[in-house]
Design an enzyme around this catalytic site. Structure first.
Site, PDB file in Angstrom:
ATOM      1  N   GLY A  51      -3.636  -0.737   8.934  1.00  0.00           N
ATOM      2  CA  GLY A  51      -3.316  -0.914  10.348  1.00  0.00           C
ATOM      3  C   GLY A  51      -4.238  -1.951  10.955  1.00  0.00           C
ATOM      4  N   CYS A  78      -6.610   0.500   2.938  1.00  0.00           N
ATOM      5  CA  CYS A  78      -7.248  -0.340   3.963  1.00  0.00           C
ATOM      6  C   CYS A  78      -7.715   0.502   5.154  1.00  0.00           C
ATOM      7  CB  CYS A  78      -6.298  -1.467   4.365  1.00  0.00           C
ATOM      8  SG  CYS A  78      -7.139  -2.804   5.215  1.00  0.00           S
ATOM      9  N   TYR A  79      -7.094   0.364   6.325  1.00  0.00           N
ATOM     10  CA  TYR A  79      -7.492   1.189   7.483  1.00  0.00           C
ATOM     11  C   TYR A  79      -7.389   2.672   7.124  1.00  0.00           C
ATOM     12  CZ  TYR A  79      -7.451   3.302  12.129  1.00  0.00           C
ATOM     13  OH  TYR A  79      -7.720   4.087  13.229  1.00  0.00           O
ATOM     14  N   HIS A 165      -4.689  -4.039  -0.686  1.00  0.00           N
ATOM     15  CA  HIS A 165      -3.307  -3.563  -0.514  1.00  0.00           C
ATOM     16  C   HIS A 165      -2.561  -3.519  -1.847  1.00  0.00           C
ATOM     17  CE1 HIS A 165      -3.150  -3.436   3.895  1.00  0.00           C
ATOM     18  NE2 HIS A 165      -4.096  -4.354   3.804  1.00  0.00           N
ATOM     19  N   GLU A 167       0.293  -2.371  -2.367  1.00  0.00           N
ATOM     20  CA  GLU A 167       1.743  -2.459  -2.168  1.00  0.00           C
ATOM     21  C   GLU A 167       2.261  -3.888  -2.144  1.00  0.00           C
ATOM     22  OE1 GLU A 167      -0.545  -1.758   0.008  1.00  0.00           O
ATOM     23  OE2 GLU A 167      -0.004  -2.201   2.080  1.00  0.00           O
ATOM     24  N   ASP A 223      27.171  -0.435   7.086  1.00  0.00           N
ATOM     25  CA  ASP A 223      26.482   0.787   7.499  1.00  0.00           C
ATOM     26  C   ASP A 223      27.439   1.853   8.034  1.00  0.00           C
ATOM     27  OD1 ASP A 223      24.466  -0.916   6.910  1.00  0.00           O
ATOM     28  OD2 ASP A 223      23.835  -1.246   8.981  1.00  0.00           O
ATOM     29  N   LYS A 365      18.644  -1.158   3.771  1.00  0.00           N
ATOM     30  CA  LYS A 365      19.969  -1.777   3.609  1.00  0.00           C
ATOM     31  C   LYS A 365      20.441  -1.788   2.145  1.00  0.00           C
ATOM     32  CE  LYS A 365      23.155  -4.317   5.792  1.00  0.00           C
ATOM     33  NZ  LYS A 365      23.691  -4.015   7.124  1.00  0.00           N
TER      34      LYS A 365
END
Ligand code: XMP
Length: 509
Positions: A51, A78-79, A165, A167, A223, A365
């Site tokens: 964050g 991280c945060y 990170h 990710e 959708d 999506k």
């Protein structure tokens, strides 16, 4: 299930994506969630996201520190790591220079969270504060030249923290680490598949709706179509879909939809012809925002009138996707300035007092497309490029008249045929024509012409937030232009839009 606590990181969706790629279900919640609520969700692991805040800022987001006593494995990123460290008695300070970008990560041992991870690999850092003291019980497990506590763990309590990170793709061994956390530390199973999701959702919806009725606004896009088929598979004819033909659709769109969704998939659909109502209200209107507001207002009027005809409806179904949900709940998601008043079938008013069914609200999506495939929707519907709620109205610059709609419909039809034949349809986020409000002089068969100009817009994008104009081959563009001018009456000039978003937008209005 993995619970992700959102501290406002720009990478939140990416964490969720990664977890799901490992076939593990995950859900994002705000830091306000209590330890009791976390416990009730029974997650197998918790990920605390990064964050932008500094842990010692007055209003920085904080989670319930009780989550560390639940016996559930936690990974702080991280945060998220800094929050865990500060909450458990360590210290975090702003020291030296901030670290941003690549760093060489050196791990102590290739085991547990780091099983199969190389001793040295690159990682992606993005932090201003640093940890200066670990809480009791924690040990450093990896360092970089700048960051002594690049990773730390309290192995017995299954608490892990990484300053970088894992990710993002820039962290070379990041996927491996997340995989280790999910499978080895948390003991998650590979159970998240579209097949299992569909089965579970069908059961849930059946239970939720019981013997009541539901309605759904069908737009013909991926959708709402996937949501409709899923709910239909669950409650059958108790679902009524309402398709409003606003007169701003592409060529033969309503007819094509009738064939696929009504005839082949047996959905219970009411097709409402409201063309005159829309076109009358739009007559003479040229301002883009006015057009959008009128279309939104009439859609709601028409939809409500139809809904009233179906008696005793209790539920309104919508094809809301996860990114819409995340954006609207994000910690730092304050009001953003209105660039365009978006209209779609999801924006129906609260005053309808119906309970919501939003079966896609935890999907991305591409997951919706996979689900569509699982449910047997035809390929051409699953891979449809997005089409805006206000339809061709915002692609006809200036006044909307039946003649101008007809010209753009023919352009659009021809353009999509070319794009599909050349194999570009799936590669492009969107490709369409825009009818301009000016005319130009041309010459056809020795005769002077004074006709319309059409712009071709083709963009690549991942999420429509940013987009780049597609570098389509000149020869191909030439072929499209040639066909449009020769085959569409009323057009004598074609131009290609070479603007990216930002600073332009995808649609012209
Ligand atoms: P812009 O033009 O803002 O568009 O770059 C971003 C994406 O949103 C679509 N779009 C809409 N979709 N209702 C919708 O459902 C709307 O009112 C609307 N306006 C734009 C646009 O086609 C692009 O994919």
């Amino acid at each position: 299930m993995i619970l992700i606590i959102d501290f406002g990181s720009q990478y939140n969706q990416l964490i969720a994506r990664r977890v799901r790629e490992f076939h593990v279900y995950c859900q994002i919640e705000l830091p306000g969630i209590s330890a009791e609520e976390v416990k009730a969700l029974k997650p197998e692991g918790i990920i605390l996201s990064g964050g932008p805040a500094s842990i010692y800022e007055k209003n920085s987001p904080k989670a319930d520190r009780g989550i560390f006593d639940l016996g559930i494995p936690v990974l702080g990123i991280c945060y998220g790591m800094q929050f865990m460290v500060a909450a458990l008695g360590g210290t975090v300070q702003r020291v030296g220079k901030r670290e941003y970008g690549f760093a060489e990560l050196e791990i102590k041992k290739s085991e547990g969270f780091f099983e199969g991870v190389k001793k040295k690999s690159s990682c992606w850092m993005s932090h201003g504060d640093s940890i200066t003291k670990l809480p009791a019980g924690f040990k450093t497990t990896a360092s970089t030249a700048n960051t002594k506590f690049a990773a730390a763990a309290y192995a017995r309590k299954k608490l892990f923290g990484v300053q970088y990170h894992p990710e993002v793709v820039h962290t070379q061994m990041g996927k491996k680490m997340l995989r280790n956390f999910l499978y080895n530390v948390c003991g998650c199973k590979r159970s998240w598949t579209m097949k299992s999701f569909a089965k579970q959702s069908i059961e849930n919806i059946r239970e939720q709706v019981g013997d009541k009725k539901a309605i759904l606004g069908l737009s013909g896009g991926v959708d709402s179509s996937v949501a409709a088929v899923l709910i239909h598979n669950s409650i059958g004819k108790k679902l009524t879909c309402i398709f409003v033909d606003n007169g701003l659709l592409r060529k033969n769109e309503a007819e094509k939809l009738k064939i696929t969704l009504k005839r082949h998939l047996h959905l219970n659909i009411r097709f409402v012809n409201a063309r005159t109502q829309f076109l009358k209200a739009l007559a003479g209107v040229t301002d883009p925002e006015k057009k959008r507001k009128i279309i939104g207002r009439i859609f709601i009027q028409v939809f409500e009138a139809q809904a009233r005809k179906i008696r005793e409806v209790d539920f309104l179904a919508q094809g809301t996707l996860y990114p819409d949900v995340i954006e609207s709940v994000s910690v730092f998601g304050g009001p953003t300035s209105v660039i365009k008043s978006h209209h779609n079938v999801g924006g129906l008013p609260k005053k309808m007092k119906l309970k919501l069914i939003e079966p896609l609200k935890y999907l991305f999506k591409d997951e919706v497309r996979l689900l569509g495939k699982e449910l047997g929707l035809p390929e051409d519907l699953i891979w449809r490029q997005p089409f805006p709620g206000p339809g061709l109205a915002i692609r006809i610059i200036g006044e909307i008249t039946p003649r101008r709609l007809n010209i753009l419909r023919n352009v659009d039809d021809l353009l999509l045929e070319e794009i599909k034949n050349a194999g570009y349809y799936k590669k492009l986020w969107q490709s369409f024509g825009v009818l301009l409000p000016i005319k130009s002089v041309g010459v056809m068969g020795d005769q002077r012409t004074y006709e319309n100009i059409v712009a071709i817009r083709a963009v690549t994008s991942k999420d429509a937030m940013t987009a780049d104009w597609a570098r389509l081959p000149h020869k191909f563009l030439g072929q499209i232009s040639n066909r449009i001018i020769n085959e569409v009456k009323g057009v004598n000039r074609v131009v290609y839009d070479i603007s990216s978003k930002p600073p332009s937008t995808i649609e012209w209005e």
